[in-house]
Design a protein around this motif. Sequence first.
Motif, PDB file in Angstrom:
ATOM      1  N   THR A 176       0.823  -1.209   0.000  1.00 58.39           N
ATOM      2  CA  THR A 176       0.000   0.000   0.000  1.00 58.39           C
ATOM      3  C   THR A 176       0.856   1.258   0.000  1.00 58.39           C
ATOM      4  O   THR A 176       0.624   2.198  -0.768  1.00 58.39           O
ATOM      5  CB  THR A 176      -0.929   0.016   1.227  1.00 58.39           C
ATOM      6  OG1 THR A 176      -1.821  -1.105   1.161  1.00 58.39           O
ATOM      7  CG2 THR A 176      -1.749   1.304   1.274  1.00 58.39           C
ATOM      8  N   VAL A 177       1.876   1.279   0.853  1.00 53.68           N
ATOM      9  CA  VAL A 177       2.739   2.457   0.953  1.00 53.68           C
ATOM     10  C   VAL A 177       3.532   2.657  -0.337  1.00 53.68           C
ATOM     11  O   VAL A 177       3.670   3.791  -0.825  1.00 53.68           O
ATOM     12  CB  VAL A 177       3.698   2.334   2.155  1.00 53.68           C
ATOM     13  CG1 VAL A 177       4.736   3.456   2.137  1.00 53.68           C
ATOM     14  CG2 VAL A 177       2.905   2.378   3.456  1.00 53.68           C
ATOM     15  N   LEU A 178       4.039   1.585  -0.917  1.00 58.62           N
ATOM     16  CA  LEU A 178       4.817   1.699  -2.151  1.00 58.62           C
ATOM     17  C   LEU A 178       3.975   2.273  -3.289  1.00 58.62           C
ATOM     18  O   LEU A 178       4.423   3.136  -4.038  1.00 58.62           O
ATOM     19  CB  LEU A 178       5.380   0.341  -2.553  1.00 58.62           C
ATOM     20  CG  LEU A 178       6.526  -0.206  -1.693  1.00 58.62           C
ATOM     21  CD1 LEU A 178       6.878  -1.619  -2.116  1.00 58.62           C
ATOM     22  CD2 LEU A 178       7.744   0.695  -1.783  1.00 58.62           C
ATOM     23  N   ARG A 179       2.757   1.796  -3.399  1.00 55.69           N
ATOM     24  CA  ARG A 179       1.885   2.297  -4.469  1.00 55.69           C
ATOM     25  C   ARG A 179       1.496   3.753  -4.221  1.00 55.69           C
ATOM     26  O   ARG A 179       1.361   4.542  -5.166  1.00 55.69           O
ATOM     27  CB  ARG A 179       0.645   1.413  -4.601  1.00 55.69           C
ATOM     28  CG  ARG A 179       0.991  -0.002  -5.034  1.00 55.69           C
ATOM     29  CD  ARG A 179      -0.215  -0.872  -5.339  1.00 55.69           C
ATOM     30  NE  ARG A 179       0.223  -2.240  -5.580  1.00 55.69           N
ATOM     31  CZ  ARG A 179       0.755  -2.659  -6.724  1.00 55.69           C
ATOM     32  NH1 ARG A 179       0.893  -1.805  -7.725  1.00 55.69           N
ATOM     33  NH2 ARG A 179       1.126  -3.912  -6.876  1.00 55.69           N
ATOM     34  N   THR A 180       1.322   4.109  -2.969  1.00 56.81           N
ATOM     35  CA  THR A 180       1.026   5.500  -2.632  1.00 56.81           C
ATOM     36  C   THR A 180       2.205   6.403  -2.982  1.00 56.81           C
ATOM     37  O   THR A 180       2.041   7.477  -3.570  1.00 56.81           O
ATOM     38  CB  THR A 180       0.699   5.636  -1.134  1.00 56.81           C
ATOM     39  OG1 THR A 180      -0.456   4.841  -0.831  1.00 56.81           O
ATOM     40  CG2 THR A 180       0.411   7.093  -0.769  1.00 56.81           C
ATOM     41  N   LEU A 181       3.403   5.963  -2.619  1.00 60.58           N
ATOM     42  CA  LEU A 181       4.605   6.741  -2.924  1.00 60.58           C
ATOM     43  C   LEU A 181       4.791   6.897  -4.438  1.00 60.58           C
ATOM     44  O   LEU A 181       5.099   7.987  -4.927  1.00 60.58           O
ATOM     45  CB  LEU A 181       5.835   6.056  -2.320  1.00 60.58           C
ATOM     46  CG  LEU A 181       6.001   6.153  -0.801  1.00 60.58           C
ATOM     47  CD1 LEU A 181       7.159   5.269  -0.350  1.00 60.58           C
ATOM     48  CD2 LEU A 181       6.232   7.589  -0.370  1.00 60.58           C
ATOM     49  N   ALA A 182       4.610   5.792  -5.166  1.00 56.62           N
ATOM     50  CA  ALA A 182       4.779   5.839  -6.620  1.00 56.62           C
ATOM     51  C   ALA A 182       3.824   6.856  -7.241  1.00 56.62           C
ATOM     52  O   ALA A 182       4.204   7.621  -8.139  1.00 56.62           O
ATOM     53  CB  ALA A 182       4.545   4.452  -7.222  1.00 56.62           C
ATOM     54  N   HIS A 183       2.587   6.874  -6.736  1.00 57.68           N
ATOM     55  CA  HIS A 183       1.601   7.827  -7.254  1.00 57.68           C
ATOM     56  C   HIS A 183       1.987   9.262  -6.894  1.00 57.68           C
ATOM     57  O   HIS A 183       1.883  10.172  -7.726  1.00 57.68           O
ATOM     58  CB  HIS A 183       0.223   7.497  -6.690  1.00 57.68           C
ATOM     59  CG  HIS A 183      -0.837   8.482  -7.085  1.00 57.68           C
ATOM     60  ND1 HIS A 183      -1.342   8.564  -8.360  1.00 57.68           N
ATOM     61  CD2 HIS A 183      -1.464   9.459  -6.366  1.00 57.68           C
ATOM     62  CE1 HIS A 183      -2.242   9.533  -8.422  1.00 57.68           C
ATOM     63  NE2 HIS A 183      -2.329  10.085  -7.232  1.00 57.68           N
ATOM     64  N   GLU A 184       2.441   9.466  -5.665  1.00 55.47           N
ATOM     65  CA  GLU A 184       2.822  10.811  -5.224  1.00 55.47           C
ATOM     66  C   GLU A 184       4.006  11.342  -6.030  1.00 55.47           C
ATOM     67  O   GLU A 184       4.025  12.507  -6.423  1.00 55.47           O
ATOM     68  CB  GLU A 184       3.171  10.787  -3.733  1.00 55.47           C
ATOM     69  CG  GLU A 184       1.958  10.592  -2.826  1.00 55.47           C
ATOM     70  CD  GLU A 184       2.358  10.559  -1.363  1.00 55.47           C
ATOM     71  OE1 GLU A 184       3.560  10.729  -1.071  1.00 55.47           O
ATOM     72  OE2 GLU A 184       1.475  10.356  -0.515  1.00 55.47           O
ATOM     73  N   TYR A 185       4.985  10.491  -6.277  1.00 55.85           N
ATOM     74  CA  TYR A 185       6.156  10.924  -7.048  1.00 55.85           C
ATOM     75  C   TYR A 185       5.754  11.348  -8.464  1.00 55.85           C
ATOM     76  O   TYR A 185       6.286  12.304  -9.010  1.00 55.85           O
ATOM     77  CB  TYR A 185       7.182   9.794  -7.144  1.00 55.85           C
ATOM     78  CG  TYR A 185       7.792   9.374  -5.827  1.00 55.85           C
ATOM     79  CD1 TYR A 185       7.965  10.278  -4.785  1.00 55.85           C
ATOM     80  CD2 TYR A 185       8.195   8.052  -5.618  1.00 55.85           C
ATOM     81  CE1 TYR A 185       8.531   9.886  -3.588  1.00 55.85           C
ATOM     82  CE2 TYR A 185       8.767   7.652  -4.420  1.00 55.85           C
ATOM     83  CZ  TYR A 185       8.923   8.569  -3.405  1.00 55.85           C
ATOM     84  OH  TYR A 185       9.481   8.173  -2.222  1.00 55.85           O
ATOM     85  N   GLU A 186       4.830  10.589  -9.042  1.00 57.23           N
ATOM     86  CA  GLU A 186       4.467  10.830 -10.438  1.00 57.23           C
ATOM     87  C   GLU A 186       3.497  11.993 -10.603  1.00 57.23           C
ATOM     88  O   GLU A 186       3.520  12.699 -11.617  1.00 57.23           O
ATOM     89  CB  GLU A 186       3.845   9.559 -11.039  1.00 57.23           C
ATOM     90  CG  GLU A 186       3.657   9.594 -12.542  1.00 57.23           C
ATOM     91  CD  GLU A 186       4.960   9.691 -13.309  1.00 57.23           C
ATOM     92  OE1 GLU A 186       4.939  10.177 -14.455  1.00 57.23           O
ATOM     93  OE2 GLU A 186       6.015   9.309 -12.757  1.00 57.23           O
ATOM     94  N   PRO A 227       8.195  18.452 -10.948  1.00 58.90           N
ATOM     95  CA  PRO A 227       8.605  17.266 -11.710  1.00 58.90           C
ATOM     96  C   PRO A 227       9.770  16.551 -11.043  1.00 58.90           C
ATOM     97  O   PRO A 227      10.790  17.157 -10.737  1.00 58.90           O
ATOM     98  CB  PRO A 227       9.005  17.839 -13.075  1.00 58.90           C
ATOM     99  CG  PRO A 227       9.358  19.267 -12.798  1.00 58.90           C
ATOM    100  CD  PRO A 227       8.448  19.706 -11.683  1.00 58.90           C
ATOM    101  N   ARG A 228       9.596  15.268 -10.797  1.00 58.91           N
ATOM    102  CA  ARG A 228      10.637  14.455 -10.168  1.00 58.91           C
ATOM    103  C   ARG A 228      11.595  13.901 -11.211  1.00 58.91           C
ATOM    104  O   ARG A 228      11.214  13.676 -12.359  1.00 58.91           O
ATOM    105  CB  ARG A 228      10.005  13.289  -9.413  1.00 58.91           C
ATOM    106  CG  ARG A 228       9.052  13.692  -8.306  1.00 58.91           C
ATOM    107  CD  ARG A 228       9.780  13.917  -7.013  1.00 58.91           C
ATOM    108  NE  ARG A 228       8.855  14.100  -5.898  1.00 58.91           N
ATOM    109  CZ  ARG A 228       9.210  14.106  -4.632  1.00 58.91           C
ATOM    110  NH1 ARG A 228      10.491  13.945  -4.308  1.00 58.91           N
ATOM    111  NH2 ARG A 228       8.334  14.296  -3.673  1.00 58.91           N
ATOM    112  N   GLY A 229      12.815  13.667 -10.813  1.00 61.89           N
ATOM    113  CA  GLY A 229      13.791  13.080 -11.715  1.00 61.89           C
ATOM    114  C   GLY A 229      13.813  11.571 -11.625  1.00 61.89           C
ATOM    115  O   GLY A 229      14.630  10.925 -12.278  1.00 61.89           O
ATOM    116  N   PHE A 230      12.916  10.999 -10.830  1.00 64.28           N
ATOM    117  CA  PHE A 230      12.901   9.559 -10.652  1.00 64.28           C
ATOM    118  C   PHE A 230      11.469   9.053 -10.556  1.00 64.28           C
ATOM    119  O   PHE A 230      10.520   9.821 -10.365  1.00 64.28           O
ATOM    120  CB  PHE A 230      13.670   9.161  -9.390  1.00 64.28           C
ATOM    121  CG  PHE A 230      13.085   9.742  -8.129  1.00 64.28           C
ATOM    122  CD1 PHE A 230      12.105   9.064  -7.419  1.00 64.28           C
ATOM    123  CD2 PHE A 230      13.509  10.970  -7.658  1.00 64.28           C
ATOM    124  CE1 PHE A 230      11.549   9.592  -6.270  1.00 64.28           C
ATOM    125  CE2 PHE A 230      12.967  11.514  -6.495  1.00 64.28           C
ATOM    126  CZ  PHE A 230      11.984  10.824  -5.802  1.00 64.28           C
TER     127      PHE A 230
END
Length: 218
Positions: free
Chosen positions: A71-81, A86-89
């Motif tokens: 759950t946390v990983l998917r939340t982080l991935a969404h937040e970064y994107e 704009p994120r560099g990763f």
Amino acid sequence: MTTHDTNAVGTGSAAEVPAEGNNAVDTAAAQLSDQLVLRGALEAILMVVAEPVPARALATAIGVTEAQVDTVLRTLAHEYESGVAPRGFQLREVAGGWRFFSHPRYAAEVAAFVTTGQSNKLSVQALETLAVVAYKQPVTKAQVAAIRGVDVDSVLRTLETRGLVQHVGATAATGAALYGTTELFLERMGMNSLSELAPLAPYLPDDAQLEEIESELL
């Protein structure tokens, strides 16, 4: 004269918070703190890994459930994107695990940095051979050569050295080595499985045609 006790009315009632209220606030604060610590721990681990890490392994290392990690990983991935800046990763799930990747929008800049003063790019011949293996695996060296029309021995050795292809067995009839792609190939391609390959296979010879060509070469 009657003396009135001015302290008797409403003493302490407005300033006090019910014990249940305090407990709820404390619980919420503790949960938020735990969530932030979990997010930080996952980010720290994924910053140092050399290959994608499954959620189960991350959960075991941190001491939480796999569901919490996922759950946390998917939340982080969404937040970064989806963040304003704009994120560099990117945090992506590939090859059965999670890892940070440079963002595709900066591919040109990253490529310029990585290749400065060195040549890490695969040759056209190697890329063509890798494509044949990816789409027709498991496939023999003779079958790859038949499709490409040239000897592929040295190219296959290069791809093996790079960790992109590997032996996955042998043919029952002749014992010829069969080649297939590796987990590293999926990682480099940013895919979870070979089913995500672009639909190019219909343009390659089918298995019957390959066997016929191979028998002519042997």
